[in-house]
Motif scaffolding. Structure first.
Motif, PDB file in Angstrom:
ATOM      1  N   PHE A 187       0.023   4.055  12.717  1.00  0.00           N
ATOM      2  CA  PHE A 187      -0.131   5.216  13.577  1.00  0.00           C
ATOM      3  C   PHE A 187       0.429   6.452  12.896  1.00  0.00           C
ATOM      4  N   ASP A 188      -0.083   7.608  13.243  1.00  0.00           N
ATOM      5  CA  ASP A 188       0.377   8.876  12.678  1.00  0.00           C
ATOM      6  C   ASP A 188       1.753   9.188  13.256  1.00  0.00           C
ATOM      7  N   SER A 189       2.740   8.529  12.692  1.00  0.00           N
ATOM      8  CA  SER A 189       4.102   8.653  13.173  1.00  0.00           C
ATOM      9  C   SER A 189       5.040   8.334  12.018  1.00  0.00           C
ATOM     10  N   THR A 190       6.264   7.979  12.349  1.00  0.00           N
ATOM     11  CA  THR A 190       7.245   7.655  11.321  1.00  0.00           C
ATOM     12  C   THR A 190       7.193   6.178  10.946  1.00  0.00           C
ATOM     13  N   LEU A 191       7.818   5.876   9.851  1.00  0.00           N
ATOM     14  CA  LEU A 191       7.964   4.497   9.416  1.00  0.00           C
ATOM     15  C   LEU A 191       8.689   3.698  10.509  1.00  0.00           C
ATOM     16  N   ARG A 192       9.755   4.265  11.062  1.00  0.00           N
ATOM     17  CA  ARG A 192      10.513   3.597  12.120  1.00  0.00           C
ATOM     18  C   ARG A 192       9.623   3.266  13.313  1.00  0.00           C
ATOM     19  N   ALA A 193       8.864   4.238  13.786  1.00  0.00           N
ATOM     20  CA  ALA A 193       8.018   4.033  14.966  1.00  0.00           C
ATOM     21  C   ALA A 193       6.960   2.966  14.708  1.00  0.00           C
ATOM     22  N   ASN A 194       6.383   2.952  13.518  1.00  0.00           N
ATOM     23  CA  ASN A 194       5.362   1.955  13.206  1.00  0.00           C
ATOM     24  C   ASN A 194       5.940   0.541  13.146  1.00  0.00           C
ATOM     25  N   LEU A 195       7.135   0.392  12.633  1.00  0.00           N
ATOM     26  CA  LEU A 195       7.758  -0.924  12.573  1.00  0.00           C
ATOM     27  C   LEU A 195       8.267  -1.372  13.937  1.00  0.00           C
ATOM     28  N   ALA A 196       8.843  -0.436  14.699  1.00  0.00           N
ATOM     29  CA  ALA A 196       9.452  -0.772  15.990  1.00  0.00           C
ATOM     30  C   ALA A 196       8.423  -1.175  17.039  1.00  0.00           C
ATOM     31  N   LEU A 197       7.150  -0.935  16.786  1.00  0.00           N
ATOM     32  CA  LEU A 197       6.117  -1.400  17.717  1.00  0.00           C
ATOM     33  C   LEU A 197       6.239  -2.898  17.970  1.00  0.00           C
ATOM     34  N   ALA A 198       6.601  -3.637  16.943  1.00  0.00           N
ATOM     35  CA  ALA A 198       6.682  -5.092  17.034  1.00  0.00           C
ATOM     36  C   ALA A 198       7.983  -5.566  17.656  1.00  0.00           C
ATOM     37  N   SER A 215      12.724  -1.174  -2.788  1.00  0.00           N
ATOM     38  CA  SER A 215      12.827  -0.073  -3.758  1.00  0.00           C
ATOM     39  C   SER A 215      12.036   1.138  -3.293  1.00  0.00           C
ATOM     40  N   TRP A 216      10.869   0.896  -2.740  1.00  0.00           N
ATOM     41  CA  TRP A 216      10.042   1.983  -2.192  1.00  0.00           C
ATOM     42  C   TRP A 216      10.803   2.710  -1.093  1.00  0.00           C
ATOM     43  N   PHE A 217      11.392   1.934  -0.168  1.00  0.00           N
ATOM     44  CA  PHE A 217      12.142   2.536   0.933  1.00  0.00           C
ATOM     45  C   PHE A 217      13.332   3.330   0.409  1.00  0.00           C
ATOM     46  N   ASP A 218      14.062   2.770  -0.558  1.00  0.00           N
ATOM     47  CA  ASP A 218      15.245   3.448  -1.099  1.00  0.00           C
ATOM     48  C   ASP A 218      14.900   4.805  -1.702  1.00  0.00           C
ATOM     49  N   ALA A 219      13.677   4.988  -2.170  1.00  0.00           N
ATOM     50  CA  ALA A 219      13.258   6.240  -2.793  1.00  0.00           C
ATOM     51  C   ALA A 219      12.756   7.274  -1.784  1.00  0.00           C
ATOM     52  N   LEU A 220      12.626   6.896  -0.518  1.00  0.00           N
ATOM     53  CA  LEU A 220      12.130   7.835   0.496  1.00  0.00           C
ATOM     54  C   LEU A 220      13.250   8.769   0.938  1.00  0.00           C
ATOM     55  N   PRO A 221      13.099  10.072   0.726  1.00  0.00           N
ATOM     56  CA  PRO A 221      14.180  10.990   1.092  1.00  0.00           C
ATOM     57  C   PRO A 221      14.468  11.025   2.593  1.00  0.00           C
ATOM     58  N   GLU A 222      13.491  10.709   3.418  1.00  0.00           N
ATOM     59  CA  GLU A 222      13.704  10.740   4.866  1.00  0.00           C
ATOM     60  C   GLU A 222      13.869   9.344   5.462  1.00  0.00           C
TER      61      GLU A 222
END
Length: 176
Positions: free
Chosen positions: A49-60, A80-87
């Motif tokens: 969904f056009d939202s944040t990473l948190r919102a997309n994961l928390a759906l479950a 590693s991908w997540f660690d590189a995300l500034p937000e």
């Protein structure tokens, strides 16, 4: 064949012959929503969904903590991908997940399915868009995560899922 099996498991398509049982009961005698409530499913192109990473994961798992969400990302080789995300978890995934690659999208879908923690896990092409090493690492993690429950991995690339027991559907000669 493989997609038909998944559709029958999810009760979106009735079996054309034979029967499909869950806990010894023909699934046609069960309410479709009740059957699906016990299954975590990730299709071959996970919807984001056009939202944040948190919102997309928390759906479950709406009650999941940030630590739970990050642990799920690490389980699907996105640490590693997540660690590189500034937000971090507040990173926008873009319209229909347009800000992530196909492999990242698929692993986010698998992470979401793992977070759902249902008795049955059905993953359709979980290693799609991944290189062989990442696919094998993801398959190993899925095996570890589902050691105490039923899991069905549907794939056209069985070489990327070493260690996963195979079921041959016959005519197609493709393992499930």
């Amino acid at each position: 064949g493989k997609s038909t099996v998944v559709a029958a498991l999810l009760r979106t398509l009735p079996p054309s012959s034979g029967s499909l049982h869950a806990d010894g009961r023909d699934v046609r005698a069960l309410h479709a929503d009740d059957v699906r409530a016990g299954i975590a499913w990730c299709g071959p192109w996970a919807h984001l969904f056009d939202s944040t990473l948190r919102a997309n994961l928390a759906l479950a798992a709406p009650g999941a903590t940030d630590d739970d969400l990050v642990a799920a990302l690490r389980r699907v080789a996105l640490g590693s991908w997540f660690d590189a995300l500034p937000e971090g978890l507040d990173t926008a995934v873009g319209a229909h997940g347009g800000a992530v690659s196909g492999g990242e999208r698929q692993r986010l879908g698998v992470a979401r399915a793992l977070l759902a923690d249902r008795p049955i896990l059905v993953l359709d092409e979980p290693t799609a868009h991944l290189d062989a090493a990442t696919g094998a690492a993801l398959a190993a993690e899925i095996l570890a995560a589902t050691a105490d429950r039923t899991a069905l991995l549907v794939t056209h690339r069985p070489e990327q899922t070493p260690g996963v027991p195979r079921l041959d559907l016959g005519r197609s000669r493709s393992p499930v």
